[in-house]
Design an enzyme around this catalytic site. Structure first.
Site, PDB file in Angstrom:
ATOM      1  N   GLY A 102       0.826  -1.214   0.000  1.00 28.00           N
ATOM      2  CA  GLY A 102       0.000   0.000   0.000  1.00 28.00           C
ATOM      3  C   GLY A 102       0.855   1.256   0.000  1.00 28.00           C
ATOM      4  N   ALA A 103       2.037   1.177  -0.594  1.00 22.36           N
ATOM      5  CA  ALA A 103       2.935   2.347  -0.601  1.00 22.36           C
ATOM      6  C   ALA A 103       3.204   2.816  -2.033  1.00 22.36           C
ATOM      7  CB  ALA A 103       4.251   2.014   0.097  1.00 22.36           C
ATOM      8  N   LEU A 105       4.077   0.899  -4.522  1.00 23.30           N
ATOM      9  CA  LEU A 105       5.191   0.154  -5.128  1.00 23.30           C
ATOM     10  C   LEU A 105       4.721  -1.151  -5.751  1.00 23.30           C
ATOM     11  CD1 LEU A 105       7.853   0.947  -2.407  1.00 23.30           C
ATOM     12  CD2 LEU A 105       7.567   2.021  -4.655  1.00 23.30           C
ATOM     13  N   SER A 108       0.103  -4.961  -4.815  1.00 25.50           N
ATOM     14  CA  SER A 108      -1.089  -5.723  -5.242  1.00 25.50           C
ATOM     15  C   SER A 108      -0.828  -6.421  -6.579  1.00 25.50           C
ATOM     16  CB  SER A 108      -2.299  -4.791  -5.361  1.00 25.50           C
ATOM     17  OG  SER A 108      -2.086  -3.820  -6.375  1.00 25.50           O
ATOM     18  N   ALA A 110       2.129  -7.334  -7.832  1.00 20.19           N
ATOM     19  CA  ALA A 110       3.135  -8.399  -7.663  1.00 20.19           C
ATOM     20  C   ALA A 110       2.506  -9.645  -7.045  1.00 20.19           C
ATOM     21  CB  ALA A 110       4.288  -7.890  -6.796  1.00 20.19           C
ATOM     22  N   ASP A 151       0.840  -1.691 -13.908  1.00 19.84           N
ATOM     23  CA  ASP A 151       1.449  -2.354 -12.747  1.00 19.84           C
ATOM     24  C   ASP A 151       1.642  -3.846 -12.999  1.00 19.84           C
ATOM     25  OD1 ASP A 151       0.076  -0.468  -9.925  1.00 19.84           O
ATOM     26  OD2 ASP A 151       1.039   0.150 -11.780  1.00 19.84           O
TER      27      ASP A 151
END
Ligand SMILES: Nc1ncnc2c1ncn2[C@@H]1O[C@H](COP(=O)(O)OP(=O)(O)OP(=O)(O)O)[C@@H](O)[C@H]1O
Ligand SMILES: C[C@@](O)(CCO)CC(=O)[O-]
Ligand SMILES: [Mg+2]
Length: 316
Positions: A102-103, A105, A108, A110, A151
């Protein structure tokens, strides 16, 4: 027999949010990963566990889902990936993750990519990278309600990619030892994407001009990466940051990290990911990354050096 797969987190160099409106983006896989291990179960239910997240849940055909500890969040992505399999054979799923959650990066994405790859391997299903990326994008779409393929594409393919609509191009760029990521807990991606959508609905002409400007920046950045024009790349990151502020995804803590990193020598520093909290990415000559890291941590922010990871999803 078991199965194991891992996938990298990501950082977006250019084009977050604009990519949701069909503009190009540049993102890189980072050397932090999510690993999913699947083993057969001798019980009549599936168990999902993560010590890193202090998470445990049971999924049984009779009684449905029981969250024993932790929070749903990331679990929703694993459950949705399982749902797409229509196979309720009980299994034990274990998640290990070194990506800050949740930063901004890509935790979710990955987790989703690693889950799909591990399930393919467990069920001896032949899969290709484009197929894994496509299914992972569908999972993010279903869970978040909105998501570009960015992502999940970078987590699947790894490296440094230029995404233009569905076209993915691995690009050359020397980012080794040049990136520092400062991170705090972000708002959920879905919430930030919705916030931008609402501003787009209130001011379509202005917001479309901003998204077009971000697209020009991203195309120019692709050339700056290829020609290793570090000053130009840094300046384009700073211009992109100003436009992310304009679309409403900046925050006080992100601004403080951005200006701290610039004062410590970053050529460019901007939000990476959904914003609203979350992460910034600072780009500098390699000899300044130590100073940037020190300045961010001295102000109480989490920070880490990040290196591009050529490795995308791996089935081990
Ligand atoms: N400790 C935790 N345990 C389980 N889930 C968590 C935990 N902390 C956050 N989450 C959830 O993990 C998910 C993270 O997804 P989100 O897309 O918001 O972040 P991200 O993927 O890391 O960043 P981005 O998508 O911006 O790159 C969210 O649903 C969030 O609620
Ligand atoms: C904010 C966003 O552009 C990136 C989030 O990591 C959302 C998306 O592309 O799905
Ligand atoms: Mg995410």
């Amino acid at each position: 027999m078991g199965s194991k797969a891992s996938a990298p987190g990501k950082a977006i160099l250019f084009g977050e949010h604009a990519v949701v409106y069909g503009k190009p983006a540049i993102a890189l896989a980072i050397d932090k990963r999510a690993t999913i291990t699947i083993k057969e179960s001798h019980r009549d239910y599936t168990r999902i566990k993560s010590d890193d997240l202090d998470l445990e849940a049971i999924l049984s055909p009779e009684t449905g889902l029981k969250l024993k500890k932790g929070e749903m969040g990331i679990l929703n992505y694993i459950l949705k990936a399982l749902e797409f399999y229509h196979d309720s054979t009980p299994i034990n799923i274990k998640l290990k993750i070194s990506i800050p959650i949740g930063a901004g990066l890509g935790s979710s994405a990955a987790v989703t990519v690693a889950t799909i790859a591990a399930l393919d391997n467990y069920h001896k299903r032949k899969s290709t990278l484009p197929s894994i990326a496509r299914r992972a994008h569908r999972v993010e779409l279903e869970v978040q309600g909105a998501a570009s393929p960015l992502d999940t594409s970078i987590s699947t393919h790894g490296g440094l990619i230029y995404l233009d609509k569905e076209k993915i191009e691995q690009i050359k760029g020397d980012l080794k030892d040049s990136l520092v990521i400062g991170y705090t807990r972000s708002e959920e991606t879905a919430k930030m994407v919705k916030l931008v959508k609402e501003r787009m609905e209130r001011h379509p002409q202005i917001m479309n001009l901003i998204m077009d400007a971000i697209a020009h920046i991203t195309r120019k950045a692709r050339k700056a990466l290829k020609s290793d024009d570090k000053e130009c790349l840094g300046e384009l990151m700073n211009i992109n940051q100003g436009l992310l502020d304009a679309i409403g995804v900046n925050s006080k803590s992100l601004s403080e990290m951005i200006y701290t990193s610039r004062e410590a020598g970053a050529l460019g520093s901007k939000i990476t990911g959904a914003g609203g909290g979350g992460s910034i990415i600072a780009y500098s000559h390699p000899d300044r990354t130590g100073q940037i890291l020190e300045s961010l941590t001295a102000r109480g922010y989490n920070a880490m050096k990040a290196n591009p990871s050529t490795r995308g999803v791996l089935i081990q």
